[in-house]
Design an enzyme around this catalytic site. Sequence first.
Site, short mmCIF file in Angstrom:
data_model
loop_
_atom_site.label_atom_id
_atom_site.label_comp_id
_atom_site.label_asym_id
_atom_site.label_seq_id
_atom_site.Cartn_x
_atom_site.Cartn_y
_atom_site.Cartn_z
N ASP A 175 -8.98 -1.46 0.40
CA ASP A 175 -9.92 -1.34 1.51
C ASP A 175 -11.20 -0.61 1.11
O ASP A 175 -11.29 -0.06 0.01
CB ASP A 175 -9.25 -0.66 2.71
N ASP A 206 -0.57 7.20 11.73
CA ASP A 206 -0.25 6.20 12.77
C ASP A 206 0.43 4.96 12.19
O ASP A 206 0.61 3.97 12.89
CB ASP A 206 -1.52 5.79 13.53
N HIS A 215 -0.70 3.14 9.59
CA HIS A 215 -1.55 2.12 8.95
C HIS A 215 -1.31 2.06 7.45
O HIS A 215 -1.05 3.07 6.80
CB HIS A 215 -3.03 2.28 9.32
N GLU A 224 -4.73 -1.02 11.19
CA GLU A 224 -4.39 -0.07 12.25
C GLU A 224 -3.31 -0.66 13.16
O GLU A 224 -3.02 -1.86 13.11
CB GLU A 224 -5.66 0.25 13.05
C1 GLP Z 1 -6.86 6.06 4.42
C2 GLP Z 1 -6.64 4.86 3.51
C3 GLP Z 1 -5.18 4.50 3.45
C4 GLP Z 1 -4.36 5.74 3.17
C5 GLP Z 1 -4.54 6.72 4.30
C6 GLP Z 1 -3.71 7.97 4.17
O1 GLP Z 1 -6.96 5.76 5.75
N1 GLP Z 1 -7.38 3.72 3.89
O2 GLP Z 1 -5.00 3.53 2.42
O3 GLP Z 1 -3.02 5.40 3.01
O4 GLP Z 1 -5.90 7.07 4.32
O5 GLP Z 1 -4.48 9.00 3.62
P1 GLP Z 1 -3.90 10.25 2.85
O6 GLP Z 1 -3.24 9.70 1.64
O7 GLP Z 1 -5.08 11.09 2.52
O8 GLP Z 1 -2.93 10.89 3.78
#
Ligand code: GLP
Length: 257
Positions: free
Chosen positions: A63, A132, A134, A139
Amino acid sequence: MEIIIQETAQDASNVAASIIAKLIKDKPNAVLGLATGSTPLPLYQRLIELNLDWSQVTTFNLDEYIGLPRDHSQTYYTFMWENLFRHTNIHPANVYIPDGNAADIPKFCAEYETLIIEKGGIDIQVLGIGTDGHIGFNEPTSSFASRTRIKTLTEQTRKDNARFFDNNLDEVPIHCITMGIGTIMDARQNILLAFGDNKAPIIVETIEGPLKAINPASILQMHPNAKFCIDVKAASQLKRKDYYNWVYSNRPEWQKY
Ligand code: GLP
């Protein structure tokens, strides 16, 4: 699903790194799907330490934010080059990251899907998980059949990610490009990483809860080769923890990595 619970985030990341390292050794032109966020950092650190040959590897990132200049400190482009690629011998032409500044984003997204297929499909997709549920930026209520497309971030995700933007919510983009859940499900293997107490509620929901679009990560229950490499904190609410540990410690020789 295989639930691999390790004492620390680094231990769990090392398990994931050894699976990826084996793939790259067995298949030098492997295709990896990569993730961002704080979660994959210990994995990327370990992969760098392993000093692998990335010269034929192709990568596709999950992404990217829409609208940030490519060299902005918080684009996933910058994140990937800073935290992994520049420490390897990967060929820049083999690195694919969604372009959040593409002139025609729907066209770009369709071409991204085609490119993944042309490169032979993703061998291993690395995933983090949002609080959440995702995966990528899919989402809650994203279609399980979705492909690479534009998404609107939830307020929760924007708040979660504001820490990377000097805690200024207004700086966090509203839109992004993300591989779809259908795209992620096409990967031959998925490895989801999750660490820390704040991931425990969504991890128990994802592994032991029902399949539901409100929790996008729950679709991994339907994937033929999905591994969860998690630390004891993220695993703390799992009801069948003892069983998962039993399975892991008794895995047959051929299943070891
Ligand atoms: C972002 C990314 C996701 C990731 C998520 C969790 O939203 N697009 O791919 O899994 O963050 O973030 P973190 O690893 O910092 O908890």
